[in-house]
Scaffold this motif. Structure first.
Motif, PDB file in Angstrom:
ATOM      1  N   UNK A  80       0.923  -1.029  -0.305  1.00 45.07           N
ATOM      2  CA  UNK A  80      -0.107  -0.014  -0.155  1.00 45.07           C
ATOM      3  C   UNK A  80       0.800   1.214  -0.054  1.00 45.07           C
ATOM      4  N   UNK A  81       0.446   2.283  -0.384  1.00 45.55           N
ATOM      5  CA  UNK A  81       0.894   3.696  -0.388  1.00 45.55           C
ATOM      6  C   UNK A  81       0.707   4.293   0.912  1.00 45.55           C
ATOM      7  N   UNK A  82       1.598   5.048   1.586  1.00 43.72           N
ATOM      8  CA  UNK A  82       1.518   5.867   2.669  1.00 43.72           C
ATOM      9  C   UNK A  82       3.097   6.434   2.914  1.00 43.72           C
ATOM     10  N   UNK A  83       2.830   7.514   3.573  1.00 42.25           N
ATOM     11  CA  UNK A  83       4.065   8.304   3.970  1.00 42.25           C
ATOM     12  C   UNK A  83       4.792   7.751   5.154  1.00 42.25           C
ATOM     13  N   UNK A  86     -10.535   4.084  -0.288  1.00 41.19           N
ATOM     14  CA  UNK A  86     -10.476   5.365  -0.637  1.00 41.19           C
ATOM     15  C   UNK A  86     -10.104   6.353   0.582  1.00 41.19           C
ATOM     16  N   UNK A  87     -10.874   5.877   1.962  1.00 39.64           N
ATOM     17  CA  UNK A  87     -10.704   6.699   2.877  1.00 39.64           C
ATOM     18  C   UNK A  87      -9.350   6.821   3.953  1.00 39.64           C
ATOM     19  N   UNK A  88      -8.298   5.609   3.489  1.00 37.67           N
ATOM     20  CA  UNK A  88      -7.302   5.672   3.918  1.00 37.67           C
ATOM     21  C   UNK A  88      -6.751   3.860   4.168  1.00 37.67           C
ATOM     22  N   UNK A  91      -6.149   9.619  12.745  1.00 40.92           N
ATOM     23  CA  UNK A  91      -6.739   8.327  12.593  1.00 40.92           C
ATOM     24  C   UNK A  91      -7.272   8.024  13.848  1.00 40.92           C
ATOM     25  N   UNK A  92      -7.611   6.664  13.732  1.00 38.64           N
ATOM     26  CA  UNK A  92      -8.095   6.012  15.218  1.00 38.64           C
ATOM     27  C   UNK A  92      -7.924   4.709  15.297  1.00 38.64           C
ATOM     28  N   UNK A 124      -5.903   8.793   4.486  1.00 35.64           N
ATOM     29  CA  UNK A 124      -4.948   9.524   3.358  1.00 35.64           C
ATOM     30  C   UNK A 124      -5.387  10.981   2.864  1.00 35.64           C
ATOM     31  N   UNK A 125      -6.711  11.215   3.300  1.00 36.29           N
ATOM     32  CA  UNK A 125      -7.311  12.596   2.788  1.00 36.29           C
ATOM     33  C   UNK A 125      -7.558  13.370   4.043  1.00 36.29           C
TER      34      UNK A 125
END
Length: 393
Positions: A295-298, A333-335, A369-370, A389-390
């Motif tokens: 997955x893509x994340x920073x 889509x949400x994260x 996040x949670x 992610x948004x």
């Protein structure tokens, strides 16, 4: 007295200009008009000369009231003597004296000096009127007018000075209170920053070094007990101890700032999580199934996901008594979501106030996040970490 602020100085300059115009119109112009009937006489020339000297001295001092060369008190002395000389020449200096009274309070260094200089001017004016020997009734009226004006000027000047001093005192007090409040606010921010930094370090140490040392202790105990019966297994455990110690050393370097956090999650998050699961399987022997797509994340999100997995696995090892662990990483889509499920004996979530779960919640909250923990006695535990992610959960 407190130094005037720029806005205060501007207002003072405006008031001085308005008073200068008033003084010129009501103080200087009437004597000039009255001596026009005596053009060419000695009285005419003396009156014009005295008025010109007073006006010139005022113009020099008014532009630079703090100039050490152009002493304001020198102007007040000239004004007092000029008022006496005009009264002696014309016999009607009371009106000019009354109009000129504010000068003594504007230019004197203190109320005491203002009273002394205005008193000298009043005495000179009275003496000049008496010396002129004009109409007795007019002279008496001018003398009374001068003395009453002097007394009223002193009372009014002292009252205004008192009001100004009280205003300055309130300003100083408010300024001191504001400065104290500012210092307290800075100290509160400093303490808050120090508290937040201690909490962050405590969370990092719990999630990294403490977990690593706990793992080293468990592995060392197992290796020691199996040295005689299963030396191969003990050797593997010793290797795990070495690897865990190296990882702890790397984590410690990150905590003290001598290494970058990038070194904690090299490559993709899927490979980083896979290495953590492989180490967990070697150390515990539990069955682990994992779905770890790339997955893509920073970088902050990758570190948060790694910490959540490490804490969840540590809880499984210490508390769950589980036989299998399922891990799933997914991107929507949400994260990004990380789910860790075990078949252990579970616990009552409402009764759990451990540092680890709270640390995971705070870490995720910093990224928007949670954390959701679902468990009950005998039914295992499900931990779900969601990182948007948004900017939204």
């Amino acid at each position: 007295m407190q130094r005037p602020q720029p806005d205060d100085r501007s207002r003072i300059r405006v008031l001085h200009r308005w008073y200068a115009v008033t003084w010129a119109l009501l103080g200087l112009c009437p004597p000039i008009v009255s001596v026009l009937d005596h053009t060419g006489t000695t009285r005419y020339w003396w009156s014009l000369a005295l008025l010109a000297v007073i006006a010139l001295c005022y113009a020099l001092v008014a532009g630079r009231p703090r100039d050490p060369v152009l002493r304001p008190h020198a102007f007040l002395g000239v004004l007092a003597l000029g008022l006496g000389a005009l009264s002696c020449t014309r016999g009607d200096g009371a009106a000019l004296f009354i109009v000129s009274l504010p000068h003594f309070w504007l230019f004197a260094r203190s109320p005491r000096h203002a009273i002394v200089f205005s008193g000298i001017a009043a005495a000179a004016t009275v003496a000049g009127i008496a010396f002129h020997r004009g109409d007795a009734d007019i002279a008496t009226g001018n003398i009374v007018f001068t003395l009453v004006g002097y007394a009223a000027g002193v009372l009014l000047g002292l009252a205004v000075t008192r009001i100004v001093e009280q205003g300055d005192e309130r300003t100083r007090r408010l300024s001191t209170e504001l400065e104290d409040a500012h210092l307290r606010l800075l100290e509160a921010h400093r303490l808050q920053g120090a508290t937040e930094e201690r909490a962050r370090l405590a969370r990092e140490i719990h999630d990294t070094l403490a977990q690593g040392f706990a793992s080293i202790i468990v592995l060392a105990e197992a290796a020691r007990s199996g040295l005689d019966t299963d030396p191969a297994r003990s050797a593997q455990q010793l290797l795990s101890i070495e690897n865990t110690a190296r990882e702890n050393f790397a984590e410690a370097r990150v905590l003290v700032g001598s290494a970058s956090q990038v070194s904690l999650t090299p490559g993709s998050i899927a490979r980083t999580l896979r290495r953590t699961l492989d180490r967990f399987t070697e150390d515990t022997g539990l069955t682990v199934t994992a779905e770890l797509p790339d997955v893509r994340c920073d970088q902050p999100a990758r570190i948060a996901l790694l910490r959540c997995l490490q804490e969840s696995l540590a809880n499984v090892r210490k508390h769950a008594a589980a036989s299998t662990v399922d891990v799933a990483l997914a991107q929507y889509t949400h994260g990004v979501e990380l789910e860790v499920t075990d078949d252990g004996h579970g616990f009552v979530v409402e009764d759990s106030h451990g540092f680890g779960l709270n640390g995971m919640r705070k870490r995720l909250a910093e990224l928007g996040g949670e954390l959701t923990v679902t468990s009950s006695l005998g039914d295992g535990t499900r931990v779900l970490a969601v990182i948007p992610t948004n900017g939204q959960v």
